[in-house]
Design a protein around this motif. Structure first.
Motif, mmCIF file in Angstrom:
data_model
loop_
_atom_site.group_PDB
_atom_site.id
_atom_site.type_symbol
_atom_site.label_atom_id
_atom_site.label_comp_id
_atom_site.label_asym_id
_atom_site.label_seq_id
_atom_site.Cartn_x
_atom_site.Cartn_y
_atom_site.Cartn_z
ATOM 1 N N THR A 56 0.675 -1.077 -0.122
ATOM 2 C CA THR A 56 0.143 -0.128 -0.012
ATOM 3 C C THR A 56 0.763 1.327 0.124
ATOM 4 O O THR A 56 2.093 1.149 0.186
ATOM 5 C CB THR A 56 -0.836 0.194 1.350
ATOM 6 O OG1 THR A 56 0.026 0.260 2.403
ATOM 7 C CG2 THR A 56 -1.596 -1.380 1.330
ATOM 8 N N PRO A 57 0.278 2.321 -0.120
ATOM 9 C CA PRO A 57 1.105 3.542 -0.110
ATOM 10 C C PRO A 57 1.888 3.881 1.363
ATOM 11 O O PRO A 57 2.744 4.288 1.399
ATOM 12 C CB PRO A 57 0.020 4.665 -0.254
ATOM 13 C CG PRO A 57 -0.945 4.034 -1.130
ATOM 14 C CD PRO A 57 -1.027 2.824 -0.589
ATOM 15 N N GLN A 58 1.194 2.926 2.270
ATOM 16 C CA GLN A 58 1.740 3.239 3.578
ATOM 17 C C GLN A 58 2.923 2.009 4.022
ATOM 18 O O GLN A 58 3.371 1.793 5.117
ATOM 19 C CB GLN A 58 0.693 3.017 4.596
ATOM 20 C CG GLN A 58 -0.259 4.017 4.878
ATOM 21 C CD GLN A 58 -1.375 4.033 3.606
ATOM 22 O OE1 GLN A 58 -1.826 2.913 3.107
ATOM 23 N NE2 GLN A 58 -1.490 5.447 3.132
ATOM 24 N N GLY A 59 3.267 1.541 2.671
ATOM 25 C CA GLY A 59 4.363 0.353 2.854
ATOM 26 C C GLY A 59 3.886 -1.015 2.672
ATOM 27 O O GLY A 59 2.623 -1.152 2.213
ATOM 28 N N GLN A 60 4.869 -1.747 2.968
ATOM 29 C CA GLN A 60 4.539 -3.318 2.708
ATOM 30 C C GLN A 60 4.398 -4.054 3.937
ATOM 31 O O GLN A 60 4.859 -4.053 5.089
ATOM 32 C CB GLN A 60 5.533 -4.078 1.995
ATOM 33 C CG GLN A 60 5.896 -3.491 0.664
ATOM 34 C CD GLN A 60 6.805 -4.368 -0.259
ATOM 35 O OE1 GLN A 60 6.521 -5.190 -0.548
ATOM 36 N NE2 GLN A 60 8.010 -3.756 -0.130
ATOM 37 N N GLN A 61 3.466 -5.141 3.726
ATOM 38 C CA GLN A 61 3.354 -6.223 5.070
ATOM 39 C C GLN A 61 3.587 -7.489 4.239
ATOM 40 O O GLN A 61 3.122 -7.754 3.322
ATOM 41 C CB GLN A 61 2.161 -6.242 5.815
ATOM 42 C CG GLN A 61 1.657 -4.880 6.580
ATOM 43 C CD GLN A 61 0.473 -4.934 7.082
ATOM 44 O OE1 GLN A 61 -0.504 -5.549 6.755
ATOM 45 N NE2 GLN A 61 0.485 -4.303 8.344
ATOM 46 N N ILE A 62 4.453 -8.336 4.761
ATOM 47 C CA ILE A 62 4.721 -9.596 4.229
ATOM 48 C C ILE A 62 4.615 -10.998 5.324
ATOM 49 O O ILE A 62 5.244 -10.610 6.477
ATOM 50 C CB ILE A 62 6.065 -9.577 3.559
ATOM 51 C CG1 ILE A 62 6.132 -10.709 2.354
ATOM 52 C CG2 ILE A 62 7.010 -9.575 4.260
ATOM 53 C CD1 ILE A 62 7.040 -10.422 1.250
ATOM 54 N N SER A 63 4.375 -11.963 4.851
ATOM 55 C CA SER A 63 4.115 -13.182 5.909
ATOM 56 C C SER A 63 5.073 -14.236 5.258
ATOM 57 O O SER A 63 4.657 -14.616 4.107
ATOM 58 C CB SER A 63 2.712 -13.626 6.204
ATOM 59 O OG SER A 63 2.077 -12.617 7.071
ATOM 60 N N LEU A 64 6.001 -14.706 5.933
ATOM 61 C CA LEU A 64 6.788 -15.833 5.358
ATOM 62 C C LEU A 64 6.718 -16.972 6.197
ATOM 63 O O LEU A 64 6.827 -17.006 7.548
ATOM 64 C CB LEU A 64 8.268 -15.382 5.501
ATOM 65 C CG LEU A 64 8.698 -14.076 4.723
ATOM 66 C CD1 LEU A 64 10.300 -13.727 5.057
ATOM 67 C CD2 LEU A 64 8.340 -14.232 3.344
ATOM 68 N N ARG A 65 6.179 -18.142 5.326
ATOM 69 C CA ARG A 65 6.032 -19.399 6.177
ATOM 70 C C ARG A 65 7.456 -20.073 5.793
ATOM 71 O O ARG A 65 7.865 -20.355 4.947
ATOM 72 C CB ARG A 65 4.965 -20.324 5.441
ATOM 73 C CG ARG A 65 4.670 -21.382 6.287
ATOM 74 C CD ARG A 65 3.574 -22.210 5.707
ATOM 75 N NE ARG A 65 3.361 -23.632 6.047
ATOM 76 C CZ ARG A 65 3.194 -24.232 7.245
ATOM 77 N NH1 ARG A 65 2.598 -23.222 8.288
ATOM 78 N NH2 ARG A 65 3.069 -25.392 7.412
ATOM 79 N N VAL A 66 8.010 -20.549 7.344
ATOM 80 C CA VAL A 66 9.420 -20.892 7.348
ATOM 81 C C VAL A 66 9.321 -22.431 7.788
ATOM 82 O O VAL A 66 8.745 -22.837 8.929
ATOM 83 C CB VAL A 66 10.223 -20.229 8.277
ATOM 84 C CG1 VAL A 66 11.654 -20.701 8.183
ATOM 85 C CG2 VAL A 66 10.456 -18.530 7.649
ATOM 86 N N LEU A 67 9.925 -23.162 7.263
ATOM 87 C CA LEU A 67 9.789 -24.609 7.271
ATOM 88 C C LEU A 67 10.987 -25.177 8.066
ATOM 89 O O LEU A 67 11.031 -26.381 8.437
ATOM 90 C CB LEU A 67 9.616 -25.253 5.987
ATOM 91 C CG LEU A 67 8.251 -24.889 5.144
ATOM 92 C CD1 LEU A 67 8.077 -25.903 4.025
ATOM 93 C CD2 LEU A 67 6.831 -25.288 6.194
ATOM 94 N N GLU A 68 12.143 -24.597 8.052
ATOM 95 C CA GLU A 68 13.319 -24.833 8.643
ATOM 96 C C GLU A 68 13.538 -24.288 10.056
ATOM 97 O O GLU A 68 12.889 -23.495 10.378
ATOM 98 C CB GLU A 68 14.717 -24.585 7.823
ATOM 99 C CG GLU A 68 14.949 -23.256 7.619
ATOM 100 C CD GLU A 68 16.222 -23.141 6.594
ATOM 101 O OE1 GLU A 68 16.148 -23.385 5.424
ATOM 102 O OE2 GLU A 68 17.286 -22.519 7.108
ATOM 103 N N SER A 69 14.564 -25.086 10.834
ATOM 104 C CA SER A 69 14.739 -24.312 12.057
ATOM 105 C C SER A 69 15.546 -22.948 12.066
ATOM 106 O O SER A 69 16.361 -22.873 11.290
ATOM 107 C CB SER A 69 15.651 -25.125 12.941
ATOM 108 O OG SER A 69 16.032 -24.921 14.023
ATOM 109 N N ILE A 70 14.777 -22.241 12.711
ATOM 110 C CA ILE A 70 15.382 -20.528 12.679
ATOM 111 C C ILE A 70 15.345 -20.314 14.273
ATOM 112 O O ILE A 70 14.351 -19.650 14.703
ATOM 113 C CB ILE A 70 14.500 -19.637 11.991
ATOM 114 C CG1 ILE A 70 13.236 -19.790 12.242
ATOM 115 C CG2 ILE A 70 15.047 -19.705 10.469
ATOM 116 C CD1 ILE A 70 12.372 -18.672 11.543
#
Lengths: 126, 751
Positions: B244-258
């Protein structure tokens, strides 16, 4: 007559590609999704090819095939392949080979059967 | 697509050396250094406190300035273990990380009323000659060159957009960390440089100095990927991606160990696709920001336990929107003696004030202001408590026409004007994308010819450094339209009545747009690089051959991209991306009409016997709490809403210098007088209000900084004073000392 060939890495020259042994069969390069513009233009997204073996004689041959695509020790590997494209002409492309998933891409019934080596994210090689 | 999560390096380790703690605190004594030395600790770095080495169970903060040999200076912290809090004990472990984030800088008001920014920073000359803004450019990530083993990067990627808030930029100074080398032909004092980066993660700093000897430092992250020792997260898919004009939002699904121990909460995240085409290329960068939270799931199934975690990440604007902004105000003063005062204030300087002194956003991201500069001065301006993003956005939108705080896909903060509120001739001509019928596969919209609003009222204060005068307008005009609703837009700062009328006319047209925003599915999963934050045009074509049954068709119609939603469908055979664009078609309308008080006091309406009563006006409010008496403009006399006592002298009344003369034909009821004495005033100040030379009210002050008010009653009638054409109001002020005072007269029209 051309044959299916492979080499480890991207943009490997044709002369350095190795003939896949034994030779698979395929239905040529396909796309993950085909979508359409309002004017009827067509977009093919996510090119891939499936290299098919109905049956291999033994485990050693199966593992040798995996080794040729670099997916015996790893689940995926970057490769250059010579395969039939969308119009069944031979094309040299870069892609990512994926180790067959047991139960889906390979099954064991006294022999390795119905093997599929998936090579996805295909792009023209330079 | 590649994702990297920062595993920040430890630059300093020590132990707390303090027997007791008095909260809130802003510095701690340390000893027992085991890693690094104090000179390696930079302002802005993240510091964590733990009961074990590297732990953060005792709180996290930011380093607010360089430490001494035994004292570490952190953000002002109450007792606790969350971000911005600390719960210390002697010998607690201190770990400083090579990690920079967006923090709120907490102000402090001492018992004597003195305001300090960021715990202990005095105003000095900071509101007379504010520091400049360093823009180091957008981050980058890429794979190292096979031959050189390095990633070559240009900084900034485009021209250097650093700027001075006061004065001019005098010099630049780049600071390169270990592993980053300057290319031959460049110098560290050049505005633009090229560097070679060894594999790994680096923060490069740019410090700019201005002609007032003020400076500002910003940092830009760079990641050089080595395929042989790949630090990227391999098993990762994008669950959602919204731009959006107010920036980005992103969701990442991670499957390895972090594990959290390696990837701290809130760590930096970078996401890119492909490789940069050259040192200056950033088109491959999809997202950069910080981890915010991580919903997780654990499910036991017949064949095993399935685990999943989703990292929800925010860019710099998203972080600003989750940090506190506190109520505050700034007043114009030639020689500021407090953080509540500013020399030659204007809206741009106020926006810089909010961002620079209340957050670290400008230390990690580029920012460009509106550029309106001295065109929007003010006498006094404040902000309500809200998120830091909302505080800045609300004040940007207070300009006429509206400006917006935006964040583009490269994480750069911008303040573009809203073209839909400008006159057509002034609107940008920039077209960022043209969507022909080969470019979309689906369009959805709703058309509604009848408007939704019958009236839109706008009000504003005229931009001025010396007085506060309110102006009004109404769209479409005195006669309402057919819509059900009415709306109002206030709290604005306008250069002229004409500007306000034009802006509000377009706003009314926009609110009554004949079509809802269009939802467009872009063909081929390609977002065409559309950037909502730019507030430039996207053109759309719907031809008559593809139009829906009602026949709406247009060719290259202009509109604004409001939002992009990208859905990633990770299939076995490959990635299928679906891009949805929300597009607002351009609108425009005739100017609103200046609101003038009706000449008749006929309770039925205008000019005797009109069917529709004039609008009920709420007097405009600004954050400093005044209700302002509208200024109808001079009628052969000076009309002022504010009176300033310059040097303690009595400002005399006289028929020759009234503050307001009632225009011919106008009827008013004068209800009350309100005055606020500036902080420098004393309790010996009094204000006498005179009507036609006769005293009608006296306001006295308890002390400087106070407000006094009094209802004004005509003793002969026991009611409000009735003023007619020719009546005049004047003021007599007595003050023991110099100070500023604002006077407001509260009145209503007609009887």
């Amino acid at each position: 007559m051309s044959t299916y060939k492979v080499a480890d890495g991207h943009n490997i020259a044709s002369a350095n590609l190795v003939t896949v042994d034994p030779q698979p069969r395929s239905e040529g390069i396909k796309c993950t999704r085909r979508s359409y513009g309002a004017d009827g233009s067509v977009y093919d997204e996510g090119r891939y090819v499936e290299l098919l073996f109905s049956m291999l004689p033994d485990v050693a041959t199966y593992q040798s095939v995996l080794q040729q695509f670099g997916v015996q020790a790893a689940l995926t590997n970057q490769v250059t392949v010579l395969v039939r494209d969308e119009i069944f002409a031979w094309a040299r492309v870069n892609g990512t080979a994926v180790r067959p998933e047991p139960g889906r891409d390979v099954r064991w019934s006294y022999f390795p059967r119905d093997i599929t080596i998936l090579v996805r994210d295909l792009e023209a090689a330079s | 697509m590649k994702v990297v999560l920062l595993q920040p390096a430890v630059v300093f380790r020590a132990r707390v050396n303090q027997a007791s703690f008095s909260y809130p605190l802003a510095d701690i004594t340390y000893d027992g250094v085991t890693v690094g030395n104090p000179s390696a600790v930079q302002p802005g770095m993240t510091v964590v406190f733990g009961s074990s080495a590297g732990g953060d169970d005792l709180g996290r903060q930011r380093v607010r300035r360089g430490p001494t040999a035994d004292t570490l200076y952190i953000g002002r912290s109450s007792r606790g273990s969350r971000d911005g809090e600390v719960d210390l004990a002697d010998n607690a472990h201190v770990t400083v990380l090579d990690d920079y984030r967006v923090w709120a800088k907490i102000s402090y008001i001492a018992a004597d009323g003195t305001v300090y920014k960021d715990a202990d920073l005095e105003v000095g000359t900071n509101t007379t000659t504010p520091p400049p803004v360093a823009n180091a450019g957008a981050p980058t990530a890429g794979t190292i060159d096979r031959t050189t083993g390095k990633l070559r990067v240009q900084l900034p990627h485009g021209s250097n957009t650093s700027f001075a808030v006061a004065g001019t930029i005098a010099s630049y100074s780049w600071t390169l960390p270990a592993g980053v080398t300057l290319l031959e032909g460049y110098n560290l004092d050049d505005p633009q440089i090229q560097v070679d980066c060894a594999p790994g993660f680096h923060w490069v700093a740019l410090t700019v100095f201005d002609s007032n000897s003020k400076s500002h430092t910003a940092r830009v992250p760079i990641f050089a990927r080595d395929p042989a020792e790949d630090l990227c997260i391999g098993s990762c898919t994008i669950e959602s991606h919204r731009i959006t004009p107010q920036g980005q939002q992103i969701s990442l699904r991670v499957l390895e160990s972090i594990p959290e121990g390696s990837y701290p909460d809130g760590t930096l995240v970078m996401l890119w696709e492909g490789e940069p085409a050259g040192p200056a290329d950033r088109s491959h960068l999809v997202f950069w920001g910080w981890h915010h939270n991580d919903p997780a799931s654990i499910a036991a199934s017949r064949t095993g336990i399935l685990r999943g975690v989703t990292l929800e990440c925010l860019d710099v604007a998203g972080k600003l929107d989750r940090l506190p902004g506190f109520t505050q105000s700034v007043e114009g003063k030639a020689s500021p003696a407090s953080w509540l005062e500013m020399a030659s204030p204007n809206m741009d300087k106020y926006l810089h004030y909010l961002l620079h002194w209340h957050s670290t956003a400008l230390e990690v991201a580029d920012w460009t202001w509106t550029g309106t500069g001295a065109a929007f001065p003010f006498v006094v301006l404040g902000s309500d408590g809200a998120s830091l993003f909302d505080q800045v956005e609300q004040r940007a939108r207070a300009l006429v026409p509206d400006y917006h705080l935006t964040c583009n896909r490269l994480g750069q903060l911008r303040m573009p004007v809203d073209p839909l509120l400008q006159d057509i001739a002034q609107r940008t001509a920039t077209v960022q994308a043209t969507l022909g019928e080969a470019d979309w596969s689906e369009v959805r919209y709703a058309r509604q010819r009848p408007g939704r609003y019958h009236w839109h009222r706008g009000n504003a204060v005229l931009a001025s450094a010396t007085e506060i005068a309110a102006i009004f307008c109404v769209a479409p005009g005195d006669a309402p339209a057919q819509g059900e609703l009415a709306q109002e837009q206030g709290e604005q700062l306008a250069r002229s009545q004409a500007d306000l009328n034009a802006c509000e006319g377009h706003r009314y047209a926009r609110a009554n747009a004949p079509e809802t925003p269009f939802t467009i599915t872009l063909a081929g999963g390609d977002d065409r690089g559309i950037e909502p934050a730019d507030y430039t045009w996207v053109q759309l074509t719907i031809s008559s051959s593809t139009a829906a049954q009602r026949g709406l068709a247009f060719t290259e119609a202009r509109g604004l991209p409001l939002e992009l939603n990208i859905r990633y469908d990770q299939r076995r055979e490959g990635l299928a991306r679906t891009v949805g664009l929300l597009w607002e078609r351009e609108t425009a309308g005739p100017p609103a009409v200046t609101y003038t008080v009706p000449v008749s006091d006929d309770p039925g309406g205008h000019g005797g016997g009109g069917m529709f009563p004039p609008p009920d006006w709420d007097l405009p409010e600004f954050d400093f709490g005044f209700d302002w008496f509208p200024s109808w403009g001079a009628v052969g006399a000076v009309t002022r809403a504010a009176v300033y006592v310059q040097s303690g002298a009595v400002e005399t009344d006289a028929a020759a210098s009234p503050i307001f003369i009632v225009p011919a034909g106008m009827v008013l009821r004068l209800k009350a007088a309100v005055a606020r004495l500036g902080t420098a005033g004393t309790s010996s100040t009094s204000v006498r209000l005179l009507l036609n030379g006769q005293l009608i009210a006296t306001l006295s002050f308890g002390a400087g900084g106070c407000t006094a008010s009094q209802a004004v009653i005509d003793p002969s009638t026991g009611q409000d004073y009735l003023l007619t054409g020719g009546d005049y109001l004047s003021v007599q002020v007595t003050a023991a000392g110099a100070g500023a005072m604002g006077l407001c007269l509260l009145a209503v029209m007609r009887g």
